[in-house]
Design an enzyme around this catalytic site. Structure first.
Site, PDB file in Angstrom:
ATOM      1  N   LYS A 180     -15.595  33.975 -40.812  1.00 17.84           N
ATOM      2  CA  LYS A 180     -16.016  33.207 -41.996  1.00 17.84           C
ATOM      3  C   LYS A 180     -15.008  33.474 -43.109  1.00 17.84           C
ATOM      4  O   LYS A 180     -14.334  34.502 -43.126  1.00 17.84           O
ATOM      5  CB  LYS A 180     -17.421  33.574 -42.448  1.00 17.84           C
ATOM      6  CG  LYS A 180     -17.631  34.971 -42.958  1.00 17.84           C
ATOM      7  CD  LYS A 180     -17.254  35.262 -44.389  1.00 17.84           C
ATOM      8  CE  LYS A 180     -17.762  34.249 -45.378  1.00 17.84           C
ATOM      9  NZ  LYS A 180     -17.333  34.665 -46.759  1.00 17.84           N
ATOM     10  N   THR A 191     -14.584  36.411 -49.212  1.00 18.51           N
ATOM     11  CA  THR A 191     -14.357  37.460 -48.238  1.00 18.51           C
ATOM     12  C   THR A 191     -14.094  36.846 -46.875  1.00 18.51           C
ATOM     13  O   THR A 191     -14.703  35.858 -46.501  1.00 18.51           O
ATOM     14  CB  THR A 191     -15.604  38.340 -48.138  1.00 18.51           C
ATOM     15  OG1 THR A 191     -15.679  39.104 -49.337  1.00 18.51           O
ATOM     16  CG2 THR A 191     -15.544  39.270 -46.955  1.00 18.51           C
ATOM     17  N   ASN A 390     -14.986  27.294 -57.517  1.00 19.85           N
ATOM     18  CA  ASN A 390     -14.800  28.657 -57.989  1.00 19.85           C
ATOM     19  C   ASN A 390     -15.185  28.870 -59.436  1.00 19.85           C
ATOM     20  O   ASN A 390     -15.289  30.002 -59.894  1.00 19.85           O
ATOM     21  CB  ASN A 390     -13.368  29.111 -57.727  1.00 19.85           C
ATOM     22  CG  ASN A 390     -13.167  29.375 -56.253  1.00 19.85           C
ATOM     23  OD1 ASN A 390     -13.835  30.226 -55.687  1.00 19.85           O
ATOM     24  ND2 ASN A 390     -12.302  28.598 -55.623  1.00 19.85           N
TER      25      ASN A 390
END
EC number: 2.3.1.35
Lengths: 395, 395
Positions: A180, A191, A390
Site C-alpha cells: 500500500k 506510508t 494532501n
C-alpha cells in the site's frame, strides 16, 4: 504472473482483512498475514527516517531473531510520535495476536509477531478496537485468494486499488506480496507498507539478501515527492512449505520481480497522479551520480508541474539537473521526451516545443555525456489532485 | 523607508523601463539602470546552478573588474541553454548599451555593462527587438521615482506587483533596490533578479562584503520550492554621489535592510502563495544544522500542502525533519504553530489538532532540544494556484 496473487500465493500462508473500527469511515483497517510453516524465516527493511513510528521500532526489534509467525497491519493511524505509550500499544497488539494464534492451536510469542501501522501521525490508536479486531481477524483467517485480497484491502489509506503480485517458479515455489502507499521506501508520500511471502525453503540470511537487493532497485527507485514516512516497512517471510531450495540468484530474481510489479502499481495509484514518469539519466560519471541526478529531476516541482501540463519544458530539466551535486558539463547535456530529442549539447533542437506529452506514460531521458553511469527513478507529475488530497488529509 | 523607493532612490542613478516587444503580451520587458557617477564601483552574486544562462556568464565576467556603468535587464526570455549564439547575444546587447550611452555623451565600453535576463529557458532572444529597445530605453532614462518604477515594472514575469525598497541614512547617503521573482538566490521559482544602488562613497570590495553578507541571510533564506534558476543575479552599484563614506558596518546594515525588504516582498508575491510561512529551527547542534533542518521542512510538499489546507498537521513536520541529515533526537522535538505548542518531547499535546491556521502569516517553530543552533527560512504554502501557474508557464 497470471495465477494467484498476493501474500497467499505462497503455500503455507493464510491472511485476513477486516473492519475493526479504527478508521472513522468504517472501511477495512486491520490485516493479518500468518505463516503456518513449517519454517518461519523472515527479513525486513524499514524507513531511514530518524523519526520512526512505534511499530517500526517494535518490528525491527523482533526481526533481529530472523523469525516471524505473523504480521499484523493496521490502517487508520500511524502510531508515530506517540511516545512510550505508543510503543506499549504496538507491543500489546503483538501480544494479543500471539495469544489469539496460540489459542487457535499454534504456540506463538509476541516476539514472533511484526506490527505495521499507517495513517495520521501523532495520535494514539484506539486500542479497544485494535484488540477486539485482533481476536476477530485471527478467526477470519483464510487461505487462497480471499484471505490475501482482504488483507490487501485492509491496509489501504489513500490508495484507490489494492496492490498484489506473485511470481510462480516452474520448480514449484512461489513469491507473493501485497503493498500500500506510494513513495519510495524511506521517503514516502503516504506510508509504504509491503508484506512478501515465499514458500521456498530458504534461510533468513537468504531472504535478507534478496529483499535488500530487490528494494534497492524497486521501492527505493519510486520517488513521488521526496517526502519521507515514519512508518515504511517491507517484510519478507518464508514458510518452506514447497520444500524447494532455490538458488540465491533465482530467489533474488523472483523477489525483485514481485517488488518491481508492486512498485509499478504504487506509482500508477500515487496520490493525484495523471502521468507515470520514468526519469532515466545516462552518461554520468558513475551509476551513483546518475541516481542522484535522476532523483533531483524527479523531485523538481517545476519539472513535475510542467509534465502535469503536458508541456515539453526541457529548460526546467536542465535547471533541475544543474543543482544536482554531481559532475556536469552543461554543454554536453542531451534530453529526450518519449524518444524525441528536445535538447542536444545543452541547447534546444528544432521542434522541441511541439513534442506531444499528452500521453499518460512519459519517458524522460537525460544524457550527461561525460561517462557511462546510468540510473532511473519512477515518479509522477505534480497535479491539482495531489494538492487537493494532501491539503485535506488530516482534517 | 517612507521616501523614494527603488534603484533611483540613490542619487547618481537614472533608470528606465519600456516595452520592446520581447514579450508576446506587449508588456514592459526591457529595463536599464545607469550610474552617472562620479564613481562606478560594483559587486554581484550569481546563481550556483551549474547550468548558467548566457547573461550570467557575461555579467560574472565583466564584474571581475569591480566596475559597472549600467545594467540592462530583459524579461520575456532567459537566454539560457542557448549555446555560444546566446552568449554572443548577451555580448551584443551590452555593446549596444555601451554605444547608446556613449552617443548620449558618456564614453562607455561593453565591459562596463552587466546583462540580466528572465523568462523561458531555451529560446534565443529576438535580437532585432532587443537592440531597437536598447536605443529607446537609453533615450527614455529619467531620474527620480518614474525611472526606477518603470524599470521595476519591466523586469516582472509572473510577479503581480513590482518590488522596490530603499534605506535613507541620516548622514545623507542611500541604498535603493528593485527585484523580481520569488525563490532563494540560487534556487528560485522563477528567476530572481535584483539591482541595488547606493550613493555612498565605497569601494567594490566594501560592496562585495555587504552584498554577500546581506544575500546570505535574506535572498538565500527565501525558499519557495527548492527549484533553482539558471539566471539568478543580484548586483550592487555605487555612484559615490553623496560623497559620504559610511563605515562597513553601516553599509552592511543598510544593504541588509533593503535586501530583507525585497525578499519579504518576493515571498508575499510568490507564485500561488496563500500563506507566508517562516520556518524557524532552534536547539540544533549548530546554526548550519538548524539551517539544513529549516530548509528541509520548508521544501517538504506534505508540510506545504497541509499549510495550504490550514491543517496543523505537526506529524508531517516531524516526518520532514526526520530526513534532514543532521543530529536529531526524536524524543526531544517540540513544535509550535504561531506560538501554540502542538508537539512536545516528540508527541502531540492536547488541542494540537484544533490550532487555527486559517491566518495568512504562519510561524512554524521547531525546537530540536539538543543544542543552541538556530536558523530560519521564509517559504510559502503549496497551493492549487502554484500548480496552475507552473503547469501552463511555457505554453
Amino acid at each position: 504472473m497470471t495465477r494467484l496473487q498476493g501474500v497467499t500465493a505462497s503455500s503455507g500462508f493464510r491472511a485476513a482483512g477486516i473492519a475493526a473500527g479504527i478508521k472513522a469511515s468504517g472501511k477495512e483497517d486491520l490485516a493479518l498475514v500468518f505463516n503456518e510453516g513449517p519454517e518461519y524465516e523472515a527479513a525486513g527493511v524499514f524507513t531511514e527516517n530518524k523519526v520512526k513510528a512505534a511499530p517500526v521500532l517494535w518490528s525491527r526489534q523482533v526481526l533481529s531473531t530472523g523469525r516471524l509467525r505473523a504480521v499484523i497491519l493496521n490502517s487508520g493511524g500511524a502510531n508515530a510520535c506517540t511516545g512510550p505509550g505508543g510503543f506499549q500499544d504496538a507491543h500489546a497488539t503483538a501480544e494479543a495476536v500471539a495469544e489469539a494464534i496460540s489459542g487457535w492451536g499454534t504456540e506463538t510469542g509476541a516476539i514472533e509477531v511484526a506490527v505495521c501501522s499507517t495513517g495520521l501521525i501523532g495520535d494514539r490508536l484506539p486500542m479497544d478496537k485494535v484488540l477486539a479486531g485482533v481476536t476477530e481477524v485471527v478467526h477470519e483467517m483464510g487461505g487462497g485468494i480471499s484471505g490475501g485480497t482482504d488483507a490487501a484491502h485492509a491496509i489501504m489509506t489513500t490508495d484507490t486499488v489494492p496492490k498484489q503480485s506473485a511470481f510462480h517458479h516452474a520448480d514449484g515455489w512461489n513469491v507473493g506480496g501485497m503493498a500500500k502507499g506510494a513513495g519510495m521506501l524511506a521517503p514516502s508520500l503516504a506510508t509504504m507498507l509491503s508484506v512478501l511471502t515465499t514458500d521456498a525453503k530458504v534461510t533468513a540470511a537468504q531472504l535478507d539478501e534478496a529483499l535488500r537487493a530487490a528494494a534497492a532497485i524497486t521501492f527505493d527507485r519510486l520517488d513521488v515527492d521526496g517526502a519521507s514516512s515514519t512508518n515504511d516497512t517491507v517484510l519478507l517471510l518464508s514458510s518452506g512449505a514447497s520444500e524447494v531450495e532455490p538458488t540465491q540468484a533465482d530467489l533474488n530474481e523472483a523477489v525483485r520481480l514481485v517488488c518491481d510489479d508492486l512498485a509499478a502499481q504504487m506509482q500508477a495509484d500515487a496520490e493525484g497522479v495523471t502521468k507515470r514518469v520514468v526519469v532515466t539519466v545516462t552518461g554520468a560519471a558513475s551509476d551513483s551520480e546518475a541516481l542522484v541526478a535522476a532523483r533531483t529531476i524527479a523531485r523538481d516541482s517545476l519539472v513535475k508541474t510542467a509534465l502535469f501540463g503536458s508541456d515539453p519544458n526541457w529548460g526546467r530539466v536542465l535547471a533541475a539537473v544543474g543543482i544536482a551535486p554531481i559532475e556536469l558539463d552543461p554543454d554536453r547535456i542531451a534530453v529526450r521526451f518519449n524518444g524525441s530529442p528536445v535538447c542536444e549539447h545543452g541547447m534546444g533542437v528544432p521542434g522541441a516545443r511541439e513534442v506531444d506529452l499528452s500521453v499518460t506514460d512519459i519517458d524522460l531521458t537525460v544524457d550527461l555525456g561525460i561517462g557511462s553511469g546510468s540510473a532511473w527513478i519512477r515518479t509522477t507529475d505534480l497535479s491539482h489532485a495531489y494538492v487537493e488530497e494532501n491539503s485535506a488529509y488530516s482534517s
